[in-house]
Design an enzyme around this catalytic site. Structure first.
Site: not given
Lengths: 673, 673
Positions: B425, B434
């Site tokens: 995740e 990210e």
């Protein structure tokens, strides 16, 4: 005119080479008188003999790199590699291809990063641009995307002229495009050898139109532009530099230098005036605050050198005195006295001119005598004035020095004599921006003056015009880094909301200037605030004659551009406003004397005032056919005066873009009373 | 749904008074349940009894000032005086007339200075605006001239509906204009008592169209908007608040509250989700840098609260395990082992979901067993994971904790077992921001994985849409003042070249979002860089259904706006781009599981990701009928990843305006590997 002052013309040579060898080319090019040469930048890490043959100093001064015209995809991919080596070598400039038509954004993305890298080595990036609307607009879009990186510039490539039914119109539209290019950072002009024609004797020559263009380049930016001759020689002149090591390109350079020596170029580049101002070109200065700060001795000295300004003042004084004496009723009892007060006398140049004006009238001393009061608030200047009053033959018995702020003058200072004529030189580049009205109005309304007291100047009018200048804009942005108060820098908001005095040079006025507002003495209007709303119709034509916005209109250019329709100038990008002024020193039924830095009525040879530049925070793009609305305000409160300004782009009643209103409340810049 | 969470609706009352008396009006209005009242601001220094009757606290919370609609010249002249008193009293908001038609610039010049003054007292300036294109555009021009002063806002005045042959189209165009107003700082909605109709029982009611508009206002900005009832009561209801001190305006408030309680409003405003996110509305946050920084315990906790995200992950794991088991060849010798690696296990929510997924399949333990490797680089999180592995019944014997950066995993860590499924995740609001690709690709290409190893997520796609939001833009600008390194502030350039995670609220997505780029695992494309060029045709219609750019499309609004032609939305001003993403967790012939925050396929009730906001340095005005081109780049170099972005406005091949390319070389913001 001594040749010592002559501005050199820097010219370079680019010739095809089997294997790039800058050393070899530079040696023969310098023999022919060229200053620098072009070399293709390497893509791979292959050896090249010139890196050993030439020391770093040569690379950093006399070699310009060239990025070959690869297909678009390859170009984008390789650009960074080409530049890396150039930056490593410290090459002063690199010539890059024009952005590929459908890849301007992609090209800009790569270029902007490279431009940031290239700042460390002071490497300029010259983008090849043709003198047509499409190529110029593509370059211009590139620079807007790259956010005004100061080292991105354009190199104009001259093309052979296309046959046209109207050569005059073609030349006119080329002049207009050149005008735009100058605002967009034109740093170099390239003449491929193929554009040269051949004269009867076999020598290279340029077409009439190219001569006109090149002359204009030289007149406008001859002190900073770089010239490049590119390509294999097409003119084989026996005996002209055909030695062993010769490039056979000497005749091109000779021809270029020949045009450089034309009288109009010499008049623009090699005068005393050109030499004096050369250190000021495009250099932003904060306006003086003479009411708040005391001027320095050297500053007075500099101002006094102007050959025109004080002559005009003397002329105006003569006119005023002459009108004044003519209206005097003869009175045999005692001589009449005429009283002149010089407000802000400085070191006394206006005192001197007032006395000379009086003398020039050869008045009968039994009928009329002169008294001059020199008012000065700067104690250091008063020392000089007192010395003059005691020692100068012309001053003795005539001049009285009063150490006071002119706004605080009393009748006692004057020994009870009211003033007939107030003479002052309180004007700034934008007329009222050094607060002449705030200084003169209280004096003229005081007990020291009469309703009939005359002010020299009698009135002044400010003018404003939009300006396109990447140079001025990037310089204004860089002011953000200037130290301000308490160790902090000025910051971007303040930097872009300040007006600067500047000898605009790498700049182009885009529309004829318009009247902003006016002050009269004695005042006919109450209040010191002003507001104006101006509209500049699409007109990139006539403004070309105004050049950089400083100096008189160029009648030759005005004649040329009159060949095309006004409004046909295409798109333009604005970077702010240029302010100027005209002052009526004296006017009466019989007399008129003025000073002006507004281009449409510029006082020739005067150099006391440069224009004032009001930046726009962001460049304002004006698509073809759109008008520009400008609003300006002069505001005053709490002992401060400031300007606010904004602009809009509009067409058919639709607002296309606006700038914010700059400097609200004078938050970034003001002038103190 | 508990009523404790209910967001209160703040409503005020404006009634004509012979002599302004805010104290008297406030007393009776509060008896009827109103929260604040309006009072005309004084121009002269006449006495007024209410300044004595009401303490400062009431003035600062419950009184809104009103500037009367003087003729334009008088209005400009008096505005400063009106505001001076309001600022002195600390009144929270002042209602101002719409800018006079031909004096928008002059009005802006005065207003901008007043807005700066009013910041000291936190006074908002609400500009009266009608829900029509002309009035909205005039207000919008005003705010651009005033340079996004954060305290200038708009108050919509509802007008009686005009008769129309197509009520559906009229409502649609009003919804579109409301959508624009929300982006332009809509802070208050005013219902003159005259717009209320009368129902059969004599009570006030709104027309269907006004009900639709008001419901949309409440759904979109019901948590922050202020309501105002203005004018003398037109409905005299016996017994309804007709006591001595009553305003007789109670029925209007009751009706407004009645609409507020509609199920669609309650569903938007009074849910647990709405309550949780209320602190985040329009609050800009720098994106996380999970590869560089370690997350805190509380952050893991917050993330784990999402009711949808982990259910989706469990669903995807179940699908992957089920497909995996179905393809296994039966082998009676020993049970097959399925190996799952959780990359970036944190506190282990995905470990838990992987185990639950396996359990849910009720596999025969003699045929297949599960091994889970929890990979975590954060040493503090490893403590928690180890505790779970030793203590949690479901984890024991199944889960192995590996303290490593997932990019550095070796086969030795896994005891020689290759991974069947990687679950992670690592996604940010913009999908890859990210650095999920930079983390997963090396792992999937390593010795620890097989060509058949499956990644959950399998792929993710980023989306981008232009957004209009004065609020987000002014907030981004204010980031310039945030402390940065070495005691310096962030500065404007950095602030406007950073992307922010934000629960967009006072914002309007102006065009349907478009696909930006995509990453797949295992990678089908080499390289981590991406570039995209998008074009948004003029279409302010359908985007209204996307609201603030966060949450699912509103089908009711989509239905309403389908009544007008796309492209008929008029001018709009953009303040940046909103990014979102869709991740395919798992897809096979029989299965499909995804997560999404792109409005066109939003995963309902999920709250783990807010959109990402890429500001434009300056607002970009898009005149009616113009398209918006957007270019974005994902760049990587020297262990950093960053985005660059720009936009242009164009029409018929002519570029009307461009933004610069933001963040070249990642000079202002990047993500570290």
């Amino acid at each position: 005119m001594s040749t010592e002052k002559e501005t050199p013309l820097i010219a370079g040579l680019s010739m095809p080479q089997q294997k790039p060898d800058a050393a070899k080319l530079l040696q023969s090019a310098r023999e022919d008188g060229y200053d620098y040469v072009i070399t293709d930048l390497p893509l791979s890490q292959e050896a090249r003999s010139d890196v050993i043959a030439l020391t770093g100093r040569w690379w950093r001064t006399s070699i310009v790199g060239n990025v070959p015209e690869d297909p678009p995809e390859a170009l984008l991919k390789n650009l960074t590699k080409y530049l890396e080596w150039a930056i490593h070598m410290g090459i002063p400039a690199v010539i890059l291809p024009s952005p590929p038509k459908d890849m301007v954004f992609e090209y800009a993305q790569v270029l902007q990063s490279l431009a940031i890298d290239a700042q460390s080595s002071n490497t300029q990036l010259w983008i090849r641009t043709l003198l047509n609307e499409e190529s110029l607009q593509r370059y211009e879009l590139l620079t807007r995307l790259c956010d005004g990186q100061p080292n991105i510039a354009t190199m104009l490539i001259m093309e052979p002229l296309k046959p046209t039914s109207s050569p005059a119109a073609a030349t006119a539209s080329q002049i207009i495009m050149l005008h735009k290019a100058i605002g967009a950072q034109l740093k170099a002009v390239c003449f491929p050898t193929s554009v040269f024609l051949t004269n009867k004797r076999g020598y290279p020559t340029l077409s009439k139109s190219h001569q006109v263009l090149f002359t204009e380049v030289l007149k406008r930016i001859g002190r900073t532009v770089r010239i490049l001759i590119e390509g294999a020689p097409k003119h084989d002149i026996p005996g002209a530099g055909d030695g062993m090591g010769s490039t056979k390109c000497l005749p091109y350079l000779q021809y270029i230098r020949h045009i450089r020596q034309r009288p109009e170029c010499v008049a623009a580049l090699d005068t005393e005036e050109a030499s004096l101002e050369s250190g000021y070109l495009d250099s932003l200065q904060r306006p003086l605050q003479p009411l708040k700060d005391h001027l320095e001795f050297s500053m007075y000295e500099t101002f006094e050198k102007d050959p025109v300004k004080y002559a005009k003042y003397q002329e105006a004084c003569t006119m005023a005195l002459s009108d004044g004496m003519a209206s005097m009723k003869p009175d045999s009892a005692s001589p009449k006295m005429i009283t002149i007060a010089v407000a802000g006398a400085g070191r006394g140049p206006l005192v001197m001119r007032a006395i000379r004006a009086f003398k020039s009238l050869n008045a009968d001393p039994t009928a009329v005598v002169l008294r001059v009061f020199a008012l000065e608030k700067n104690p250091s200047a008063v020392v000089y004035l007192q010395s003059m009053a005691q020692n100068h033959a012309d001053w003795k018995g005539i001049v009285t020095i009063v150490h006071t702020d002119a706004r605080k003058l009393t009748l006692e200072h004057l020994g009870g004599r009211k003033i007939d004529i107030v003479v002052s030189e309180l004007l700034g580049s934008f007329g009222d921006n050094e607060l002449s009205p705030e200084c003169l109005d209280p004096l003229l309304a005081s007990e020291c003056c009469k309703p009939s007291t005359i002010s020299i100047p009698m009135q002044y009018t400010t003018f404003v015009a939009p300006v396109s200048s990447v140079r001025l804009h990037t310089d204004a942005r860089q002011q953000a880094q200037v130290p301000h108060e308490g160790g902090q820098t000025l910051g971007l908001q303040r930097a872009m909301e300040t007006s600067y005095v500047v000898r605009s040079h790498a700049a182009s006025q885009t529309h004829p200037e318009q009247t902003c507002w006016n002050f009269q003495h004695p005042a006919k209007e109450t209040g010191m605030e002003r507001a104006v709303s101006l509209d500049f119709a699409p007109d990139a034509t006539f403004a070309a004659a105004a050049g950089s916005g400083y100096g008189a209109l160029d009648p030759a250019i005005a004649g040329i551009v009159s060949q095309v329709l006004p409004g046909s100038g295409g798109a333009v990008t604005l970077h702010g406003l240029l302010g100027s002024f005209t002052a009526v020193l004296y006017a009466s039924k019989d007399h008129y004397s003025e000073l002006s830095i507004a281009p449409h009525r510029f006082s020739e040879k005067m150099f006391s005032w440069f224009p004032i530049y009001f930046p726009f925070r962001e460049p304002l793009h004006v698509p073809s056919g759109c008008s520009v609305g400008v609003k300006m305000w002069r505001k005053t409160a709490d002992g401060r005066v400031w300007y606010e300004w904004c602009a809009k782009v509009h067409k058919n009643g639709t607002t296309i873009a606006v700038t914010p209103i700059h400097n609200p409340k004078g938050r970034s810049s003001d002038v103190s009373l």
